[in-house]
Scaffold this active site. Sequence first.
Site, PDB file in Angstrom:
ATOM      1  N   CYS A 137     -16.028  -8.214  11.235  1.00  0.00           N
ATOM      2  CA  CYS A 137     -14.973  -9.180  11.195  1.00  0.00           C
ATOM      3  C   CYS A 137     -15.089 -10.178  12.463  1.00  0.00           C
ATOM      4  O   CYS A 137     -14.868  -9.267  13.623  1.00  0.00           O
ATOM      5  CB  CYS A 137     -13.604  -8.654  10.942  1.00  0.00           C
ATOM      6  N   CYS A 141      -7.587  -9.342  15.932  1.00  0.00           N
ATOM      7  CA  CYS A 141      -6.488  -8.605  15.353  1.00  0.00           C
ATOM      8  C   CYS A 141      -6.476  -7.157  16.429  1.00  0.00           C
ATOM      9  O   CYS A 141      -7.385  -6.438  16.051  1.00  0.00           O
ATOM     10  CB  CYS A 141      -6.448  -8.101  14.087  1.00  0.00           C
ATOM     11  N   CYS A 144      -7.343  -3.507  14.631  1.00  0.00           N
ATOM     12  CA  CYS A 144      -7.957  -3.302  13.771  1.00  0.00           C
ATOM     13  C   CYS A 144      -9.340  -2.772  14.022  1.00  0.00           C
ATOM     14  O   CYS A 144     -10.078  -2.958  14.973  1.00  0.00           O
ATOM     15  CB  CYS A 144      -8.374  -4.715  13.006  1.00  0.00           C
ATOM     16  N   CYS A 156      -5.706  -1.959  -5.163  1.00  0.00           N
ATOM     17  CA  CYS A 156      -5.840  -2.831  -4.150  1.00  0.00           C
ATOM     18  C   CYS A 156      -7.096  -2.911  -3.526  1.00  0.00           C
ATOM     19  O   CYS A 156      -7.513  -2.000  -2.792  1.00  0.00           O
ATOM     20  CB  CYS A 156      -4.743  -2.788  -2.921  1.00  0.00           C
ATOM     21  N   CYS A 213      -4.649  -6.265  -7.059  1.00  0.00           N
ATOM     22  CA  CYS A 213      -4.300  -6.826  -5.714  1.00  0.00           C
ATOM     23  C   CYS A 213      -5.465  -6.912  -4.749  1.00  0.00           C
ATOM     24  O   CYS A 213      -6.237  -6.155  -4.894  1.00  0.00           O
ATOM     25  CB  CYS A 213      -3.322  -6.021  -5.009  1.00  0.00           C
ATOM     26  N   CYS A 273       2.095 -10.474  -1.722  1.00  0.00           N
ATOM     27  CA  CYS A 273       2.338  -9.197  -0.844  1.00  0.00           C
ATOM     28  C   CYS A 273       2.149  -9.348   0.587  1.00  0.00           C
ATOM     29  O   CYS A 273       1.105  -9.603   0.728  1.00  0.00           O
ATOM     30  CB  CYS A 273       1.534  -8.207  -1.775  1.00  0.00           C
ATOM     31  N   ARG A 315       6.935  -1.160   0.531  1.00  0.00           N
ATOM     32  CA  ARG A 315       5.910  -0.084   0.887  1.00  0.00           C
ATOM     33  C   ARG A 315       5.719   0.503   1.865  1.00  0.00           C
ATOM     34  O   ARG A 315       5.500  -0.127   3.161  1.00  0.00           O
ATOM     35  CB  ARG A 315       4.432  -0.742   0.407  1.00  0.00           C
TER      36      ARG A 315
END
Length: 325
Positions: free
Chosen positions: A60, A64, A67, A104, A136, A196, A268
């Site tokens: 990616c 972030c 991550c 998900c 999801c 979400c 959650r």
Amino acid sequence: MSLPKNEPATALPSTREQIAATYHRPLLDLIHEAQSVHRRFHTPSEVQQSALISVKTGACPEDCSYCSQSSRYKTPTEPTRMMGLDEVLDFARHARENGASRVCMGSSGRDVKDNRDFEQVLEMVSRVKALGVETCVTLGMIDAAKARRLKEAGLDYYNHNIDTSEAYYDRVITTRSYGERIDTLSAVREAGLHVCTGGILGLGESDDDRISFLHQLASMDPQPESVTINRLVPIAGTPLAGTPMLDVLVVARTIATARLHMPEAPIRLSAGRESMSDEAQALCFLAGANSVFSGEKLLTTPNAGNRDQSLFERLGITAKACAHS
Ligand code: DTB
């Protein structure tokens, strides 16, 4: 006098001041009240389970700082290509048999491009949906046109987190703005998908940041159909690797505040359960969390799913069936 079952405790949306006042209450008062409101809107013995699978991992371009999948950091995570359909379907069947009501699928990257990988995700969504579970995906930034294609394929929820407060956000991510995250959530909403969203606690943010983060979520109209509260899982090689673990009582306080100001939203208790004791998780359920990720792995890190059967049995918790479809 007790309120009718489905009437919010306070007029919504709450102001930032109201949320701050709730957040700073003595913890036991706060949890007591959160549990009382929880019981008006939810069945207290039910926890919904979502199974999470990374269908494409790593590589990616974003930065972030929490991550494992950013190509900027040297982490233990190895990038993969898009997963085949059979592997995802096997995972989904197994998850359903073990009590998950939603699957998900996460695919790494900055945004959704109209390419073969997206076609493959559309196929995954429709085939997983056909198994009789909710679906999801979390695919990064998306526009309304692509979100509509997911909706047509059978998608129920799109996950995209705001992560933290707007004020703290730039300390965590510089390659996309807070506003772009909000735009993605608007596109998701426009396409008729359930939203979400949530964030990560323990990034080094303050109480004020957690209050602003909750205010941002609670101000969404309508409020999210799923609120995800993660505690940072520190990943070796990322800038946040050495961040001290956030006190679980602060996690419970944040959940209780979320419950009071978003009374109807499923909340959650997401990443971070692996490092929590059974008692800490029980406190988070008491504070109003009523959903978890099942299984032994999140996207790239271990999950507490192997303890869930025993934990749920001892707490008298049962799996909740599909909420929205
Ligand atoms: C969310 O809020 N948490 C999930 C999901 N949405 C996509 C991801 C958790 C990942 C935890 C770290 C990892 O396994 O890499």
